[in-house]
Structure formats: structure tokens, C-alpha cells
Design an enzyme around this catalytic site. Structure first.
Site, PDB file in Angstrom:
ATOM      1  N   LYS A   1      -3.289  -6.514 -11.619  1.00  0.00           N
ATOM      2  CA  LYS A   1      -3.534  -7.940 -11.766  1.00  0.00           C
ATOM      3  C   LYS A   1      -3.000  -8.392 -13.122  1.00  0.00           C
ATOM      4  O   LYS A   1      -3.203  -7.691 -14.134  1.00  0.00           O
ATOM      5  CB  LYS A   1      -5.030  -8.228 -11.674  1.00  0.00           C
ATOM      6  CG  LYS A   1      -5.641  -7.815 -10.340  1.00  0.00           C
ATOM      7  CD  LYS A   1      -5.117  -8.645  -9.188  1.00  0.00           C
ATOM      8  CE  LYS A   1      -5.827  -8.301  -7.893  1.00  0.00           C
ATOM      9  NZ  LYS A   1      -5.436  -9.189  -6.777  1.00  0.00           N
TER      10      LYS A   1
ATOM     11  N   ASP B   1       0.374  -8.969  -9.723  1.00  0.00           N
ATOM     12  CA  ASP B   1      -0.270 -10.010  -8.905  1.00  0.00           C
ATOM     13  C   ASP B   1      -0.930 -11.028  -9.828  1.00  0.00           C
ATOM     14  O   ASP B   1      -1.866 -10.699 -10.550  1.00  0.00           O
ATOM     15  CB  ASP B   1      -1.319  -9.340  -8.007  1.00  0.00           C
ATOM     16  CG  ASP B   1      -2.013 -10.316  -7.067  1.00  0.00           C
ATOM     17  OD1 ASP B   1      -1.744 -11.534  -7.146  1.00  0.00           O
ATOM     18  OD2 ASP B   1      -2.824  -9.854  -6.244  1.00  0.00           O
TER      19      ASP B   1
ATOM     20  N   GLU C   1       3.356 -11.052  -7.107  1.00  0.00           N
ATOM     21  CA  GLU C   1       2.587 -11.592  -5.976  1.00  0.00           C
ATOM     22  C   GLU C   1       1.863 -12.866  -6.398  1.00  0.00           C
ATOM     23  O   GLU C   1       1.325 -12.929  -7.513  1.00  0.00           O
ATOM     24  CB  GLU C   1       1.588 -10.520  -5.554  1.00  0.00           C
ATOM     25  CG  GLU C   1       0.661 -10.908  -4.432  1.00  0.00           C
ATOM     26  CD  GLU C   1      -0.163  -9.712  -3.952  1.00  0.00           C
ATOM     27  OE1 GLU C   1       0.286  -8.552  -4.133  1.00  0.00           O
ATOM     28  OE2 GLU C   1      -1.262  -9.938  -3.410  1.00  0.00           O
TER      29      GLU C   1
ATOM     30  N   GLU D   1      -1.475 -14.193   1.213  1.00  0.00           N
ATOM     31  CA  GLU D   1      -2.907 -14.027   1.471  1.00  0.00           C
ATOM     32  C   GLU D   1      -3.639 -15.359   1.528  1.00  0.00           C
ATOM     33  O   GLU D   1      -4.686 -15.453   2.164  1.00  0.00           O
ATOM     34  CB  GLU D   1      -3.551 -13.106   0.439  1.00  0.00           C
ATOM     35  CG  GLU D   1      -3.761 -13.725  -0.922  1.00  0.00           C
ATOM     36  CD  GLU D   1      -4.430 -12.771  -1.914  1.00  0.00           C
ATOM     37  OE1 GLU D   1      -3.705 -11.939  -2.478  1.00  0.00           O
ATOM     38  OE2 GLU D   1      -5.649 -12.853  -2.093  1.00  0.00           O
TER      39      GLU D   1
ATOM     40  N   ASP E   1      -2.745 -11.868   6.103  1.00  0.00           N
ATOM     41  CA  ASP E   1      -4.148 -11.571   5.898  1.00  0.00           C
ATOM     42  C   ASP E   1      -4.803 -11.687   7.267  1.00  0.00           C
ATOM     43  O   ASP E   1      -4.526 -12.633   8.008  1.00  0.00           O
ATOM     44  CB  ASP E   1      -4.760 -12.566   4.905  1.00  0.00           C
ATOM     45  CG  ASP E   1      -6.234 -12.288   4.647  1.00  0.00           C
ATOM     46  OD1 ASP E   1      -6.547 -11.771   3.562  1.00  0.00           O
ATOM     47  OD2 ASP E   1      -7.064 -12.585   5.527  1.00  0.00           O
TER      48      ASP E   1
ATOM     49  N   HIS F   1      -2.030  -8.176   2.837  1.00  0.00           N
ATOM     50  CA  HIS F   1      -3.129  -8.261   1.876  1.00  0.00           C
ATOM     51  C   HIS F   1      -4.362  -7.625   2.507  1.00  0.00           C
ATOM     52  O   HIS F   1      -4.620  -7.799   3.688  1.00  0.00           O
ATOM     53  CB  HIS F   1      -3.418  -9.723   1.567  1.00  0.00           C
ATOM     54  CG  HIS F   1      -4.696  -9.946   0.809  1.00  0.00           C
ATOM     55  ND1 HIS F   1      -5.799 -10.565   1.367  1.00  0.00           N
ATOM     56  CD2 HIS F   1      -5.054  -9.606  -0.450  1.00  0.00           C
ATOM     57  CE1 HIS F   1      -6.773 -10.620   0.463  1.00  0.00           C
ATOM     58  NE2 HIS F   1      -6.350 -10.051  -0.635  1.00  0.00           N
TER      59      HIS F   1
END
Lengths: 449, 449
Positions: free
Chosen positions: B224, B252, B278, B305, B328, B355
Site C-alpha cells: 500500500k 496500491d 493500482e 475493485e 471484485d 481483487h
């Protein structure tokens, strides 16, 4: 309790539904039987002045309870706030609501949760305008460019409009505000009417109402299309014959078509010289709208009533997908997000013609267009607010139409408040109308059992 | 009650919340304190066989009650349906739910109401797969191309993929299905892990978990990013040192940036050779993703997602905005809409890397990728399913990871069912955990009062 220390003490919610489906009012190609409804809220304070903030989400029946639950979920952000702070800077609440890190997952910035945010934010603006003793349009029109820009969330749109761009737009118009307000109060803001054009209406009713609209001073009417091509060809011809060549006829497909179907269908209706085609396809299909626009010109493409936030509007403008931008006062995140959208439209030079109708959408959105005229665009050229003559009597300060124009509201607030007797009658399912309706149904079922 | 006349008798809903925020599990730049939650439903029938259909929407805490209310609002479309009909053609229910002319106003096809539709539709697929005695991936992989195409709603996407296009894609793969299933059962489906990379983790925990991931056979990890650039530069370097040059590192941003900021930030992290970025910006910003992709190449752009329906995915592909499409299982309108999205991805030749994580998203989405491998794309090249090692123990048929691969489920159904004791413990606010938690808080407040 002194004014400076007063706080918001309650968010009171109501599930209000009107039985409009029984008259086919509001029927279109995607919505054959709407029961116009409002997930409605009232903000109360301990200021002791009795002033409340009212706001709502418009829905068309089922699911209005879900929308009320969403407003309830925002209560924790609102109750306990200082009235003076939140009314002096509604943008701070707007950012807190949009930014709730857990609720955000349910959107982000779209659908039920985002409409709930819009209802709460609009209620705060209603409260702020009432406390200032001004109709909302004037509260906004009197504000400094700097303060207005501070109310806008530029996240995800600053590649298209920066705070400096917005400031420059507002400052360029600052000198014209006084004259703009004078013109507005004198003439009002141009309207068009959708009342003749609902799909469920018979031909003779369509023709009669179209003629009446011209007689009432409207320069534009709108017809719903998209259910049956032969019917649409006939209805458009009848409408054109009824209003003559000088009145604009907008057509509205309410998202009925795919891209190719839209191009073919609009092509077949072109003989009646439609001014714009509204919602030809999914409101999410930015590239689809762009493709349709390229194909159906000179018929204009209009959309926006279901565009869920400023990011969608940004792209509709970037992709040159629309000729007419249709804001809705109660779908996006309230006044703050609509400020962003009005500024985007001004930056790209695209006229704004708001969606209205439903429950109270005319009452709300007139304030935004009037502010736009006085303080942003400075013109009503090719700009009209939708008008539908339904349900206004349930509002404390209903819209007033004169010679095809909205007259500028003068009462303080956002014109959002419903009359207490309307709330008592149409709250679902316990209000007087629905309780009686349920009893009648049960009686009928008993007779046929 | 015979099988042919049995009906769905109930839609039972549960507000289930896990207190994950207390461990910083799942923390990222936009979601600092998620309480992973599920708005969960169980379909019951009068077939007398005890078979139930389970489905859910994943949320991250607050608002899970709104999501439950939305599922409740769909009950009238489900209860009373013939089990055999709805399991033989889930697409008919899917179309009825998406097409409800009043509920549609709350989207359309986005946000709370659309996720509720997905939960209900997925519960029907769980029921259908259980009744067929097959895991969902195999039910789908065994189905005829014609039937699969009948399950897809092509409305608003037929300018990009027609039913005939879809049929041709599926038929072209038909001969390879048997071998594909053999390979799948032998090797499983490649996974990548996000477990090392949560923003709330200390550097040493990041390094330790990254090394462990490589040791466990993962060929890709994810970090992240987006809260602090200096932190991100350091964390990416540490991760690259920990895993070496041969392991892919995805990053992400969870929608943290605007377009320009995304380009700058990714540029600053390029030294650590990230494989994809992402969610660099708003999931609604199709044109923004396209602009970012052009600027950050060769770093790939991944999103999906939070893409709310097939129409958004269609445009991401049409605009060449993404290198990696992330479905997703529980945000769009269920299996039927994900079939549309998988077919769109195949048509445009873009790899699908789902995701997952949250509550049960791994359990669900593995079925879709496995079906895609056997019956649509026929390859796992550059395709990986996200894996997060949280909360699987609460499921009846949890995912099993072996050598960095998901093993193919063999139990009938969609792997959606939670264990009864998990439901009893974590139902909010009355379940055993939350009741005790509330009592503790009240006690602490009493001590400090």
C-alpha cells in the site's frame, strides 16, 4: 443558549411517498409507475430561534426506506456540531461526510450513500441561508469568490479546473453581479416544461398540454421517448404541429438505449427537429455519449440527472460528450458538489439546464441556476430550468412560474421545507394517506377472499 | 414438497462485523481503520433438502446496516420464486433486480443498491451450484457457451461486445476445457499476497512478511502506498531488497491521488521497479486512468475493485486506460455481471487479476478466475488472484493456498457460507463479541465518569 455556542441537536428523518403512479404522472420509458418520494430530514438546533434546516433525496418509491437508513447513518457526523461553524463553512461538513473512511466503501461518491450526503449537506445550506435571512441563491451570489472556492472539493477534478481557474472565473464576473441580480428579480429565469410529454399520456392530452405550454409562455417543451419508435414518430409530429416551428422540443429517452440504438432512433425522429436528446443511454457511459453526440449532430446531447458526481461531469466535458449539462440538486453531494459542477461547466463553456420535477427538485435547483446567472455564467442564453407542475403545493415556499420563467425566491432558505400536513399525510406507511390506503386494500382483499 | 415445485421461502439477513481495525489489518491510504464486515444473507427453500444459498456484500464497517437494509428491499423479488427456475436461469432474477423501475433510481447499477443485488444474485448461484453438486467454477465451466451467453446482460455494452462475439470467444475455447480443468486441479491458480504491505505495519514487519511470502512460493507481493512519499520510497526499497529482482511488487494507492499527483508519485517510486500501480485515482475517472497510464509506462495501471459495473469496465478497456483488470466478486451485480466483464476483458485481450481480501472475497473470486482459465481465457499468464490471510477460518469452505497458488475448491457451491459460530459471535451489535465489547466500554466509561 447563545448563538455562538448553539449546536445541532437532532437529525430527524421521514420516509415520504406520494401515490403518483396512479395518474401516470412522471411515466417514461424506464420508469412506468413512479411513486414520487422523498427521504427527508430536518436539522434541529438548541439556538432557541426555532430555525431548522430541511433537506431530502428524491426517489421514485421503493427503496426510499434504504435512503432514509443512509441519512440516519450520517447522523453521528452532524449532531453536536456548532451551528455557527457548520453554517459558516458547510464545506467542512461536506468533506467529513464524503471522507468517512468506512462509509466511503459504499460508494465512493455514488448511489444511496452519496445521495444521503447530498440531502444532509443541502439541509445545512437551508439552515445557513435561513440564519442569514437570504434565499440560498442570494447567499451564494453575495459571497466572495475566495469563500466560494473554499466550498469546493477539487479532489479528482484539478486536472480540469484548479482553484485558481475557479477564482478567476468568479472574479471576472464580480462586477456584473449587481446588474445580474436586478435582471433576475425583474425577469426571472427561463423555464421549459415536461408536463405535456409523459409517455403514459394519450395523444389528445399531449397536444392540448403542448398548446397550453406555448400559451403560458414556455419557449421549450419536452417529450419522453424510447418505448416504441412508431409511437415516438407520431407523438413528435403531433407536438411539432401543436407548438409550431419556433418552440424547442427536447426529447428524453431516460437511458433506454445502447449506443447504436440511440443513433438510429434519434435519426428517425430528426424530421421533427428535436432540440436535444436527453439521457440517450446509460449515465455511466461517457464514451458512449461522445459517440452518440458525434453521430446525431445537429441534435444536441444532454445528460446529467443521473451523473453521480463531479468526476463524471468532468469527463463528459473532457470527452466533448455533451452540448447541455443537466445538474440535479439532490443526486450529487449537495450544494458544494454542484458548485464544482457549475464551475466546470463555465470553464468548458457548456450551458447548464437543470433537471427538475419529482418532489421538490424545482424548488431546490432554481437557486443554483439563479446563482450561476448572477455570479458565474452571467447569461441565460440557451439555458432553461426544467419545470413540472407536480406536488408544489406540498412545499412551504413553492416555485412560482410567470410567463415561462421561474421567479426568484425571496424567502430565506433553500425552499426545501415541506408543509407539516404533507409530512403527516404522506409519511410511509404510517401517515394518514397510506394508513387509509392499507386499510382499503385489506378490506378489498377480505371481500375477494 | 417435490423438487420441481419448491420455492424460495426466506431471505434472512445478518449484519456481521469483525473488529479488524484494532490490529491495523487492512489499513491503507484511504482506509486507516477498517472493520471488515459483511452484509450477509441466507436463502432458504421448502425443498426439504436443507440446501441454502449464501451471499454477501463486503463493507469496512459503518454503513453495513444500510447495506443490509438494501438487501432487505430486494426480498419481494426473491421470496416465492421457484427454486428450479431461478437456479436454472439466475440471469432472469438478475435482470428483474437490476430492472426494478423504482429501485433503479437509487443507482442505477451502482453503490449500495447494486452491491445488494450482487449479494442476492451470488446467493442464488451458491444455491444453484450446491444443488448441482459442483463448485461454482465447475458449474460454469461445464455449461454450454449458449447458456453462458444467455446469462449476460449486454445492455449498454453491445457496442463493445455483442452476444455473437461472446459466443465465438466461448466456442473457441470449448475444446480446451478438459485439459484446462486437469491443469487447474493439478497446479491451482497463481496468487499474490498483500499481507506484507499494509500501511499500518512497521518496516521490520514489512520486511519479514515480504521474505516469508517469497519463501511460501508467491511470485508477487503488494504494498500500500499514497500516504507519505518519503515513507513509500523507503518501504518500496526495503521490499525490493527483501524479495530480490525476480519477484513482482505491485503498489496500491487506493484512490489517493489526482491525475497529476499520481504521475509524479509513481515516477518517484519507479526506481524500485513496481509492476503495477493500482487505483491511482478515483475509480470513476476513466479518462484520468488513461492519462496516468500513458505517463507512467512501463509501470502498468490496474483498477477495478471499485468499478461499479460492466459499463465502467467497458470504457476502461475502450479508452486503453488499464493494463490489468481487477474484478471484485461482491461489488458489481453478481456472477452474471462478472461474466460480462470477463468476456469484455477477453475480447480486449487484457488480463484479469481479481481483487480479494476483506471478508470472503478470496473465497468467492477464485471461482471466477478458475472458470475464466478453463472456459474463457485459457491461460494464467500475467494473471494472479490477490490473497490476504485474514478471516478465512470463519468460512465453512475456506480457500487453500499451496506454493503460492489457490487450490481449486471441490465442495459444491460458491464457498460463500460462513460458519454458524462466526455469525453468532460477530453479528452487530447483538452477537457475543459485540455485546461483550459494549459492556466493557460502558464499564470503562463508568470508571472514568
Amino acid at each position: 443558549m447563545s448563538a455562538t455556542s448553539s449546536r445541532i441537536t437532532g437529525v430527524h428523518t421521514y420516509d415520504i411517498r406520494f401515490p403518483t403512479s396512479r395518474e401516470h404522472d412522471g411515466s417514461d420509458a424506464m420508469n412506468p409507475d413512479p411513486d414520487y418520494s422523498a427521504a427527508y430530514l430536518v436539522l434541529r438546533t438548541d439556538a432557541g430561534d426555532g430555525v431548522e434546516g430541511h433537506g431530502f433525496t428524491f426517489t421514485i418509491g421503493r427503496g426510499n426506506d434504504v435512503q432514509v437508513a443512509a441519512i440516519d447513518a450520517l447522523r453521528r457526523h452532524v449532531v453536536g456540531r456548532r451551528v455557527e461553524e457548520v453554517c459558516g463553512d458547510p464545506g467542512s461538513l461536506h468533506r467529513d461526510l464524503v471522507g468517512d473512511s468506512q462509509l466511503r466503501w459504499l460508494g465512493p461518491e455514488k448511489g444511496v450513500m452519496h445521495m444521503a450526503i447530498g440531502a444532509v449537506v443541502n439541509a445545512v445550506w437551508d439552515l445557513a441561508a435561513k440564519r442569514a435571512g437570504k434565499p440560498l441563491w442570494k447567499l451564494l451570489a453575495d459571497a466572495s469568490p475566495e469563500w466560494l472556492v473554499s466550498q469546493v472539493d477539487f479532489r479528482y477534478i484539478d486536472d480540469a479546473i484548479s482553484p485558481d481557474d475557479a477564482l478567476a472565473l468568479l472574479r471576472a464576473r464580480a462586477d456584473g453581479r449587481v446588474e445580474g441580480e436586478r435582471v433576475l428579480l425583474e425577469r426571472g429565469y427561463p423555464a421549459y416544461t415536461t408536463s405535456p410529454g409523459w409517455l403514459g399520456y394519450a395523444d389528445d392530452k399531449l397536444v392540448r398540454l403542448a398548446r397550453e405550454a406555448v400559451g403560458q409562455g414556455f419557449g421549450q417543451i419536452k417529450l419522453k421517448v424510447g418505448a416504441d419508435l412508431a409511437d415516438d414518430v407520431r407523438r413528435c409530429r403531433l407536438a411539432r404541429e401543436a407548438v409550431g416551428p419556433g418552440v424547442r422540443i427536447a426529447i428524453d429517452a431516460n437511458q433506454r438505449w445502447g449506443v447504436r440504438e440511440a443513433v438510429e432512433w434519434v435519426g428517425a425522429l430528426a424530421e421533427s427537429d428535436p432540440y436535444w436528446i436527453e439521457e440517450p443511454t446509460s449515465p455511466d457511459d461517457i464514451l458512449g455519449h461522445a459517440a452518440i453526440r458525434r453521430a446525431v449532430a445537429p441534435v444536441k446531447v444532454a445528460t446529467g440527472e443521473h451523473a453521480h458526481n463531479r468526476i463524471v461531469f468532468k469527463q463528459l466535458l473532457q470527452a466533448e460528450a455533451i452540448d447541455v449539462l443537466q445538474i440535479d440538486a439532490a443526486r450529487v453531494g449537495g450544494v458544494n458538489e454542484n458548485l464544482a459542477i457549475l464551475l466546470l461547466a463555465a470553464k468548458f463553456g457548456v450551458p447548464v439546464c437543470p433537471h427538475a420535477g419529482g418532489v421538490g427538485l424545482c424548488e431546490l435547483v432554481q437557486h443554483l441556476s439563479m446563482f450561476d446567472f448572477v455570479a458565474v455564467s452571467g447569461t441565460t442564453r440557451d439555458r432553461v430550468i426544467e419545470y413540472v407542475d407536480h406536488l408544489h403545493g406540498h412545499f412551504v415556499d413553492p416555485v412560482r412560474i410567470r410567463d415561462g420563467h421561474y421567479t426568484a425566491p425571496t424567502a430565506p432558505g433553500f425552499s426545501a421545507a415541506m408543509r407539516p400536513e404533507a409530512i403527516a399525510t404522506y409519511t410511509y406507511p404510517g401517515g394518514a394517506f397510506w394508513a387509509a390506503d392499507l386499510a382499503t386494500r385489506q378490506e378489498q382483499q377480505g371481500m375477494t377472499a
